[in-house]
Design a protein around this motif. Structure first.
Motif: not given
Length: 420
Positions: A156-175
């Motif tokens: 849940v945490l990995g699948l659920g938060l990866a997309g929103p964190v990327y959209l909020a911070l603009g970087s997949w590396r930050v995830v």
């Protein structure tokens, strides 16, 4: 064995902490691992990758993960599970940090992901080896289910938060940089929590002997089939929802994470049931409805139907069955080669998780060839059918009557810790 030390390692509070740590460890590993899947298309666009090349990122993880399990399982049997667990989890956290800070190209991303997979591969045999040597047989299914519930939480945490964190911070590396923090903390907790125990040091290499056990081999192969279906859904589900069902990035991962909503209670209930009933009959009852959910997955189109199919899969699929498979394997390992717990559990993980190498690549290839991922889900259903046939071969191991005086009672000579 010193009886005082034996009681110390099977004390109720310690066993609870150990199971809790293993659950937390799985939650962290699954969050780290599954955060990648909603971001595969984003990473692919940045590095101009085909679907097959994007799938190869996850296959690199699973290749090293699978390769590591048997060597680390053997090492844990010889030098102690705590040493291997702490050191490899620390390396996993550092490798994840490198993914988030140093992966500037496809050529650097893949090795860092592979290094993380190599270190994470030790967790399965170490965590289950520590706990299932301690917990009595009548509670093996239940304790395994509690540990496996961490997988659902991490999913849940990995699948659920990866997309929103990327959209909020603009970087997949930050995830991945953020996920490295709890991963490193788990290594510290393991160092502080786990009691070091003497190693068992089996006299001969036990792998071939374990593989000659027909019951164990069929359980291992059935687990491979179950996990192939699981990784097909989890790796390609978010992309399937985005590209073929019109679901946005922020919710595509959450759709797939719906599996965990029903998977956690089902895992706990089925694990407990397996301690009271036949593990074989329970396994044979779970695989056919799982096949139906895979067939339905490729065809449903409405949001309500998609969620219903995912919930149904969570109730009967990998998350629900794996606690039964692990406990059933442990029953046979203790009955045949009790000094090879680490190696036996490593083989369960290695053969099962090898599906993680092929499922992303085959799914990506099917998509490249046909323009759709539907064929990948149909193939997964066929493999589940093969797994169902394999489950007719293993026998149940008789569950002995055990005095119910708490976890310190160890009726099986190897249920007490013999070396970690």
């Amino acid at each position: 064995m010193n009886p005082v030390a034996d009681r110390r390692h099977t004390d109720t509070a310690y066993v609870a902490r150990l199971i809790g740590l293993a659950c937390l460890g799985w939650a962290t590993i699954y969050a780290d691992r599954t955060a990648l899947y909603p971001l595969l298309d984003i990473i692919g666009q940045e590095f101009s990758l085909s679907s097959t090349q994007a799938g190869a990122i996850t296959s690199a993880y699973f290749l090293s993960y699978v390769t590591a399990q048997v060597p680390f399982g053997l090492l844990g049997d010889r030098v102690g599970f705590k040493r291997v667990l702490v050191s490899t989890y620390l390396v996993a956290g550092l490798a994840l940090l490198a993914v988030g800070t140093l992966a500037a190209s496809y050529g650097s991303l893949v090795p860092f992901v592979a290094l993380y997979g190599l270190a994470a591969g030790a967790f399965h045999p170490m965590a289950f080896g520590l706990t299932l040597r301690t917990v009595p047989q009548r509670l093996r299914g239940t304790s395994t289910a509690i540990i496996n519930a961490g997988m659902s939480v991490g999913l849940v945490l990995g699948l659920g938060l990866a997309g929103p964190v990327y959209l909020a911070l603009g970087s997949w590396r930050v995830v991945f940089a953020l996920l490295a923090v709890p991963t490193l903390l788990v290594a510290v907790l393991a160092w502080l929590t786990v009691h070091p125990l003497p190693a068992s040091r089996p006299g001969t290499l036990p792998v071939l002997g374990l593989l000659r056990n027909r019951s164990l081999l069929c359980i291992y192969l059935a687990n491979h089939c179950s996990l192939y279906a699981f990784w097909t859904i989890v790796v390609w589900g978010p992309s399937f929802f985005q590209s073929e069902r019109g679901v946005g990035l922020s919710t595509a991962g959450l759709y797939t994470a719906t599996i965990a909503a029903s998977g956690v209670p089902a895992c706990l209930a089925i694990g407990r049931l397996s301690d009271r009933w036949s593990r074989k009959k329970l396994s044979l009852a779970l695989f056919p409805p799982t096949i139906v959910t895979l067939l339905a997955f490729a065809g449903v189109r409405s949001q309500a139907a998609m969620i219903a199919v995912l919930l149904a899969y969570g109730m009967v699929g990998k998350l629900a069955w794996e606690s039964v498979g692990v406990a059933w394997s442990v029953d046979h390992i203790l009955a045949s080669k009790p000094d090879a717990m680490g190696a036996g559990l490593a083989l369960f993980g290695t053969i099962g998780m090898s599906s993680g190498i092929t499922a992303p690549l085959v799914g990506g290839w099917i998509r490249d060839q046909s323009g759709s991922l539907a064929g990948a889900f149909y193939l997964a259903a066929v493999l589940l059918g093969a797994g169902f046939l394999l489950l007719w071969v293993p026998r149940d191991v008789a569950k002995p009557r055990e005095p119910r005086t708490g976890p310190s009672t160890c009726p099986h000579p190897i249920s007490a810790p013999q070396g970690n």
